[in-house]
Design an enzyme around this catalytic site. Structure first.
Site, short mmCIF file in Angstrom:
data_model
loop_
_atom_site.label_atom_id
_atom_site.label_comp_id
_atom_site.label_asym_id
_atom_site.label_seq_id
_atom_site.Cartn_x
_atom_site.Cartn_y
_atom_site.Cartn_z
N TYR A 108 41.41 40.88 28.63
CA TYR A 108 40.06 41.11 29.15
C TYR A 108 39.31 42.01 28.17
O TYR A 108 39.27 43.22 28.33
CB TYR A 108 40.11 41.79 30.51
N PHE B 162 38.66 34.07 41.93
CA PHE B 162 37.52 33.17 42.11
C PHE B 162 37.16 32.99 43.59
O PHE B 162 36.61 31.97 43.99
CB PHE B 162 37.75 31.80 41.46
N GLY C 194 34.23 30.60 43.36
CA GLY C 194 34.56 29.24 43.77
C GLY C 194 34.69 28.31 42.58
O GLY C 194 35.30 28.66 41.57
#
Length: 303
Positions: free
Chosen positions: A69, A218, A222
Site C-alpha cells: 500500500y 470492498f 462493491g
C-alpha cells in the site's frame, strides 16, 4: 492523541485468535492518495496521520494494511508507524503477503521462500518485532489451485515467532480447508457486500460455523472495487439510507455487519468526514424488512 471514546462499541466485538477487536476496524489502502497505489493524487501527510489517530481515538483497535500500500510519496505502513507508535497495547495490526510491488510500483508475486522477506519488510515499516495477523492473499490466477506450499511457509514463520496469527484472503472454501489442515486460521478476508454471490455468502456462513472472523473488503465499494463505489446505488439502498437519514455507504456497512456477529468491517478512507460516518455505521439498526429488501435487490444469482 486525545482520550479514546470507543464510538465503534455499538457494533460489538469478535476474536482474532486470542485477540479481541471491535467489529468496526480501519483499512489503510486509501491513506496514501485519492486512489489506491500509484493512482490519483497523494493525500496530505498530516491529514492521513490525523485520520489514523482519530480512528484509534474513536475505538478502532484493528487496522488492516500491507507493505504494497504505497504511492509515489506515501507508504501506508510508515504513516501508521508515524501516527500511532508507540502503539496502544490493544491495537491489532493485520497485514497481507504474497503480492508485492517493487520500488517502481510494478507488481510481483512471491515464491514461498520470498514470503519471509515480505514479512520482514512489514516489520521494518511498522517498527514492530512481530506481526499480529498475516493474511496469505491468494492471487486471482490461483483461486482454483493449492495454497499449501505458501501457507506452510507462513506457518514456519509463525513458529519462529515473527507472526502471532494466520489468516487467508481471496480464497475458496477448499483453500480454507487446506490452510486449516496446516495451521490454525483466525480469519478469512474476502470481497463481500451488497451484491455478494451465492459462493461468497456460503463462505461467510461457513466461517460463522467454524467460529472464524470473516473480514470483507470492498464492503462499500462493491463492484467498483479499488475505483470506489459505483456511481449510483440501487433504489433499495437509497431508500433505506433516506429512511435512516444516513449515507448509502453507511447502509452498505450496516448491511454487511448484520450478516453475522463474526463479520468484521475494515472501511478505508483518508477523509476525516468519511471516517466519522464509517465509525457510527455499527449503530444503524436495520429492520428485517429492510434487510429483506436490500437482499431482494441483489442481482439474479447473487442471493
Amino acid at each position: 492523541m486525545h482520550p479514546r471514546t470507543n464510538i465503534t462499541a455499538a457494533a460489538g466485538t469478535w476474536q482474532l485468535g486470542d485477540l479481541t477487536v471491535n467489529r468496526i476496524g480501519f483499512g489503510a489502502m486509501r491513506l496514501t492518495g485519492t486512489a489506491p497505489f500509484d493512482h490519483g493524487v497523494p493525500r496530505d501527510r498530516e491529514t492521513s496521520i490525523g485520520v489514523l489517530r482519530r480512528a484509534v481515538e474513536s475505538g478502532v483497535d484493528h487496522i488492516d494494511t500491507a507493505a504494497y500500500y504505497f504511492s509515489a510519496t506515501r507508504s501506508a505502513n510508515e504513516l501508521i508507524n508515524r501516527a500511532l507508535a508507540p502503539y496502544p497495547e490493544d491495537l491489532v495490526i493485520t497485514t497481507k503477503v504474497w503480492p508485492g510491488r517493487d520500488p517502481s510500483g510494478a507488481w510481483w508475486w512471491a515464491t514461498p521462500g520470498q514470503l519471509r522477506g515480505q514479512v520482514e519488510e512489514n516489520l521494518r515499516q511498522l517498527g514492530r518485532d512481530h506481526l499480529d495477523v498475516v493474511n496469505l492473499r491468494v492471487p486471482p490466477s490461483r483461486r482454483t489451485g493449492s495454497i499449501g506450499e505458501h501457507f506452510g511457509a507462513l506457518s514456519e514463520l509463525r513458529d519462529a515467532g515473527l507472526i502471532r496469527h494466520l489468516g487467508v484472503s481471496n480464497v475458496t472454501s477448499e483453500q480454507l480447508a487446506e490452510a486449516r489442515a496446516i495451521a490454525p486460521v483466525v480469519c478469512v478476508q474476502n470481497p463481500y457486500g451488497v451484491g455478494a454471490s451465492d459462493e461468497d455468502r456460503a463462505l461467510l456462513r461457513l466461517c460463522g460455523e467454524l467460529g472464524l472472523a470473516f473480514v470483507p473488503f470492498f464492503a462499500i465499494a462493491g463492484s467498483g472495487r479499488e475505483a470506489g463505489p459505483a456511481a449510483r446505488d440501487t433504489e433499495a439502498v437509497q431508500a433505506v439510507a433516506r429512511a435512516h437519514g444516513v449515507s448509502t455507504a453507511q447502509v452498505r456497512l450496516a448491511w454487511t455487519l448484520h450478516q453475522g456477529p463474526h463479520v468484521l468491517a475494515i472501511p478505508g478512507t483518508g477523509d476525516p468526514d468519511h471516517l466519522a460516518q464509517n465509525m457510527v455505521a455499527g449503530s444503524i439498526r436495520l429492520t428485517e424488512e429492510e434487510m429483506t429488501r436490500l437482499t431482494a435487490a441483489l442481482p439474479a444469482g447473487a442471493r
